[in-house]
Design an enzyme around this catalytic site. Sequence first.
Site, PDB file in Angstrom:
ATOM      1  N   HIS A  70       0.825  -1.210   0.000  1.00 47.00           N
ATOM      2  CA  HIS A  70       0.000   0.000   0.000  1.00 47.00           C
ATOM      3  C   HIS A  70       0.859   1.260   0.000  1.00 47.00           C
ATOM      4  CE1 HIS A  70       0.716   1.212   4.202  1.00 47.00           C
ATOM      5  NE2 HIS A  70       0.632  -0.062   4.531  1.00 47.00           N
ATOM      6  N   SER A 138       1.936   3.988  -5.169  1.00 49.72           N
ATOM      7  CA  SER A 138       2.549   5.182  -4.596  1.00 49.72           C
ATOM      8  C   SER A 138       3.822   4.828  -3.825  1.00 49.72           C
ATOM      9  CB  SER A 138       1.527   5.905  -3.715  1.00 49.72           C
ATOM     10  OG  SER A 138       1.961   7.186  -3.351  1.00 49.72           O
TER      11      SER A 138
END
Length: 311
Positions: A70, A138
């Site tokens: 994540h 990201s």
Amino acid sequence: MILRRRSFFAILFFLLLLTGCASAFKQATGFVLDIERQRAGLERKEIVLADGLRYVYLEGGTGAPLMLLHGFGGNKDNFTRAVRYLTPHYRVIVADHIGFGESSRPTDIDYTPAAQATRLRSLAQALGMGTIHLGGNSMGGHIALAYAAQYPADVASLWLLDPAGVWSAPRSEVADMVIETGHNPLIARSEDEFAQTFALVMSDPPFVPRPVLNVLAQERIRNADLEERIFYKIATDSIEKRVSGLHTPTLIVWGEQDRVIHVSTADILHKLMPRSQVIIMPQVGHMPMLERPAQSAKDYLKFRKALAGGD
């Protein structure tokens, strides 16, 4: 399906509003997350590594191991909706990074992407995984790139969704805000700031009632000081030289409306990595796996199927 889900949320949270009980909203949020995990075939697990750090992660499915990472300020549930389409094919692991979510959050360790990659390799080894397929969004994509650069023989492929770490591209809207105002809109110190961040990072976010956002905000608010430190480590680390010429098969996915990292970064990364391909998703922001979970998973499955020799 979307309308039914919206109706379910609306009825549930209308009833909770009648109670006016904050603890009820927290329980309801946990209930919804559990449903999403069950639909994805994921189970919450935890492990303490030899160095004493505790990882909390979701695991499900069978087959070739796929570890998903994540992004900054996120957690393991950022991938849950997309993973629903992947667990029928792979053994999927989605962990909270050290410093985030339910995993250990020490203040006195190295939080560079390289250090995080080393820890994740220890996690993979502890879970009995050798060569893995690796994906990340990201900051998670930045760490995935660092992992592949440090341990190329251990990474069979990369799935990069709007990854950080390539800083020679034109500045994004968020980068301009940080530089010009000194305020980082990705770090939330209040419920209102968290709601603003949620709207900033996605062009087409999933429906989440404000009371749920307020529950989710509490973790970010408590972690804000540590996130300030981690953000600096990410923003000052360029991955470009380390991945230049890296031959790992790579799928680069970018939301055309990304306000956090400029979409032109995709082309720079593509030129650095000779076995990469790029998909630009229209009307999508910084988190394709949340904004377009089914399409993101479909594109990834097609990429994996096309890999030479299969899995």
